[in-house]
Write a protein that holds these residues in place. Structure first.
Motif, PDB file in Angstrom:
ATOM      1  N   TRP A  12       0.851  -1.262   0.155  1.00 59.61           N
ATOM      2  CA  TRP A  12       0.157   0.147   0.129  1.00 59.61           C
ATOM      3  C   TRP A  12       1.001   1.189   0.092  1.00 59.61           C
ATOM      4  CZ3 TRP A  12      -4.647   1.165  -1.495  1.00 59.61           C
ATOM      5  CH2 TRP A  12      -5.805   0.078  -1.232  1.00 59.61           C
ATOM      6  N   LYS A  13       1.972   1.280   0.872  1.00 56.07           N
ATOM      7  CA  LYS A  13       2.742   2.508   0.701  1.00 56.07           C
ATOM      8  C   LYS A  13       3.466   2.766  -0.504  1.00 56.07           C
ATOM      9  CE  LYS A  13       5.518   2.705   4.580  1.00 56.07           C
ATOM     10  NZ  LYS A  13       6.423   2.442   5.567  1.00 56.07           N
ATOM     11  N   LEU A  16       0.502   4.064  -2.744  1.00 48.41           N
ATOM     12  CA  LEU A  16       0.002   5.313  -2.404  1.00 48.41           C
ATOM     13  C   LEU A  16       1.365   6.707  -2.496  1.00 48.41           C
ATOM     14  CD1 LEU A  16      -1.496   4.684   0.878  1.00 48.41           C
ATOM     15  CD2 LEU A  16      -2.673   5.426  -1.097  1.00 48.41           C
ATOM     16  N   SER A  19       1.188   7.276  -6.344  1.00 53.69           N
ATOM     17  CA  SER A  19      -0.431   8.092  -6.133  1.00 53.69           C
ATOM     18  C   SER A  19      -0.042   9.378  -5.890  1.00 53.69           C
ATOM     19  CB  SER A  19      -1.368   7.327  -5.831  1.00 53.69           C
ATOM     20  OG  SER A  19      -1.704   6.139  -6.222  1.00 53.69           O
ATOM     21  N   LEU A  21       0.593  10.777  -2.782  1.00 52.02           N
ATOM     22  CA  LEU A  21      -0.197  11.039  -1.526  1.00 52.02           C
ATOM     23  C   LEU A  21       0.747  11.908  -0.917  1.00 52.02           C
ATOM     24  CD1 LEU A  21      -2.577  10.901   0.339  1.00 52.02           C
ATOM     25  CD2 LEU A  21      -1.678   8.888   1.293  1.00 52.02           C
ATOM     26  N   VAL A  27      -7.531  11.187   2.668  1.00 50.49           N
ATOM     27  CA  VAL A  27      -7.975  10.012   2.075  1.00 50.49           C
ATOM     28  C   VAL A  27      -9.151   9.297   2.837  1.00 50.49           C
ATOM     29  CG1 VAL A  27      -7.309   7.451   1.765  1.00 50.49           C
ATOM     30  CG2 VAL A  27      -5.342   9.371   1.690  1.00 50.49           C
ATOM     31  N   ALA A  43      -4.595  -0.856   4.490  1.00 48.04           N
ATOM     32  CA  ALA A  43      -4.628   0.372   3.725  1.00 48.04           C
ATOM     33  C   ALA A  43      -4.694   1.889   5.041  1.00 48.04           C
ATOM     34  CB  ALA A  43      -5.733   0.722   2.952  1.00 48.04           C
ATOM     35  N   ALA A  47      -1.536   4.441   4.943  1.00 48.40           N
ATOM     36  CA  ALA A  47      -2.212   5.898   4.725  1.00 48.40           C
ATOM     37  C   ALA A  47      -1.886   6.798   5.599  1.00 48.40           C
ATOM     38  CB  ALA A  47      -3.847   6.106   4.373  1.00 48.40           C
ATOM     39  N   LEU A  96      -7.824  11.871  -2.124  1.00 49.60           N
ATOM     40  CA  LEU A  96      -7.711  10.441  -2.814  1.00 49.60           C
ATOM     41  C   LEU A  96      -9.034   9.614  -2.066  1.00 49.60           C
ATOM     42  CD1 LEU A  96      -6.427   8.221  -4.216  1.00 49.60           C
ATOM     43  CD2 LEU A  96      -4.818   7.903  -2.283  1.00 49.60           C
ATOM     44  N   LEU A  98      -9.770   5.655  -1.774  1.00 47.85           N
ATOM     45  CA  LEU A  98      -9.468   4.157  -1.993  1.00 47.85           C
ATOM     46  C   LEU A  98     -10.921   3.433  -2.100  1.00 47.85           C
ATOM     47  CD1 LEU A  98      -6.221   4.009   0.419  1.00 47.85           C
ATOM     48  CD2 LEU A  98      -6.477   4.558  -1.954  1.00 47.85           C
ATOM     49  N   TYR A 180      -2.080   2.859 -10.556  1.00 47.33           N
ATOM     50  CA  TYR A 180      -1.983   3.949  -9.548  1.00 47.33           C
ATOM     51  C   TYR A 180      -2.549   5.299 -10.147  1.00 47.33           C
ATOM     52  CZ  TYR A 180       2.767   4.937 -11.479  1.00 47.33           C
ATOM     53  OH  TYR A 180       3.647   4.896 -12.434  1.00 47.33           O
TER      54      TYR A 180
END
Length: 352
Positions: A12-13, A16, A19, A21, A27, A43, A47, A96, A98, A180
């Protein structure tokens, strides 16, 4: 094989970070009845570890009494956001979203994206997500293919099984799905890895043969007997074959909507970490079949709506069909030959 929470948090990191972030951004994690608990929990941690302000929005399911399947892509009717102004406002206020619920083909989603919010769909089992964590190289490969589609006027697809179909291009944009969301207002799907567009309305003509070993989605099954689709004026006008053809025909007829037979998106898979064989290893309700949609060298076409690309055709019936061993040509240049993506494409300069 199960995936550790640590591996999922790291996955996930990575997604993200790709993406873009930033710390302090908002989020919102959209969840529903089918959300995988490990995907959600990891997630949330990932995040937060990147400094985001994290919310969870859980919405009840809809359309269950109408759909013939539990697959979230099997019936594209109203969504949990339809008429839900409070939920829409929360999502539009987010940097964002998810989407762990599956929000697709809806005016509400388009409205959210139009405000600059990014939406990333992620509903496959954790082990599939971990195997296909997207990379910058995925983006480069998919964007290059989409640029070729965007510049083309025709697509011609053939196969040893008898497929011979032509499409005019240019009315709709080329879409890149690489896993992504690195631009404001972008939607994508982790995992993915394919380029696609929609043919000009009414232009598709020819024959598509869904051969042995090709896949029907949302049925999530391999075809045992060839299915022959006659395509005229942009629609599948005949579905012929044995029991597989009868099953597909009856399923589509259950929607009682002629727009379900329209040729929808067309393109090819570009994800080398996706596998044609994976679908045979999962229970049907455990996956939505992204390996099948994305495996490198498939010709992926669909039947049903085009409103995702800005068209006016909406229908609850949506069938995705990845084919193997096809040859795909754009304006005569070969992009995929016998199910193998060519790097670089073979250029002939002669329309085929």
């Amino acid at each position: 094989m199960p995936v550790s929470d640590y591996a999922m948090i790291e996955a996930w990191k990575e997604v993200l970070t790709l993406s873009r972030l930033q710390a302090g951004q908002t989020v919102t994690i959209l969840t529903g009845a089918t959300t995988h608990p490990q995907t959600l929990s990891t997630a949330l941690i990932a995040a937060q570890s990147l400094g985001a302000i994290v919310n969870r929005l859980d919405l009840p399911p809809v359309n269950g009494e109408k759909a013939l399947s539990r697959d979230t892509l099997a019936y594209l009717g109203t969504t949990p956001l339809t008429g839900n102004r409070a939920a829409i406002a929360a999502l539009k206020a987010s940097d964002l979203v998810l989407d762990l619920m599956t929000l697709l083909f809806s005016p509400e989603q388009h409205d959210i994206l139009a405000g600059g919010t990014k939406i990333l769909l992620a509903v496959e089992p954790p082990e599939i997500l971990a195997r296909m964590v997207p990379t910058a190289a995925d983006r480069e490969r998919v964007k290059a293919a989409s640029a070729r589609i965007a510049a083309a006027k025709t697509m011609h697809v053939t196969s040893p099984g008898g497929t011979d179909v032509r499409f005019r291009l240019g009315e709709f944009p080329a879409i890149s799905e690489y896993g992504y969301v690195d631009e404001p207002g972008r939607w994508d799907h982790w995992p993915s890895g394919f380029s696609l567009t929609w043919p000009d309305e009414g232009s598709a003509e020819g024959v598509i043969v869904i051969d042995r070993g090709d896949i029907l989605l949302p049925q999530k099954c391999y075809v045992n007997e060839p299915i022959r689709l006659t395509v005229q004026g942009g629609y599948a006008t005949r579905i012929e074959g044995g029991i597989d053809a009868a099953l597909l025909s009856e399923y589509m007829a259950s929607f009682n909507d002629p727009e379900g037979y329209a040729i929808s998106h067309i393109g090819w898979g570009l994800q080398p970490r996706a596998s044609w064989t994976t679908l045979s290893l999962y229970d049907r309700e455990a996956t939505i079949g992204m390996d099948a949609r994305a495996f490198e060298g498939n010709f992926l076409f669909s039947l049903g709506p085009n409103n995702e690309a800005g068209g006016s055709r909406t229908t609850a019936c949506h069938i995705d069909i990845p084919l193997r061993r096809c040859t795909v040509r754009l304006d005569g240049d070969t992009m995929v030959k016998d199910g193998k993506v060519l790097y670089p494409p073979q250029q002939t300069g002669n329309p085929s």
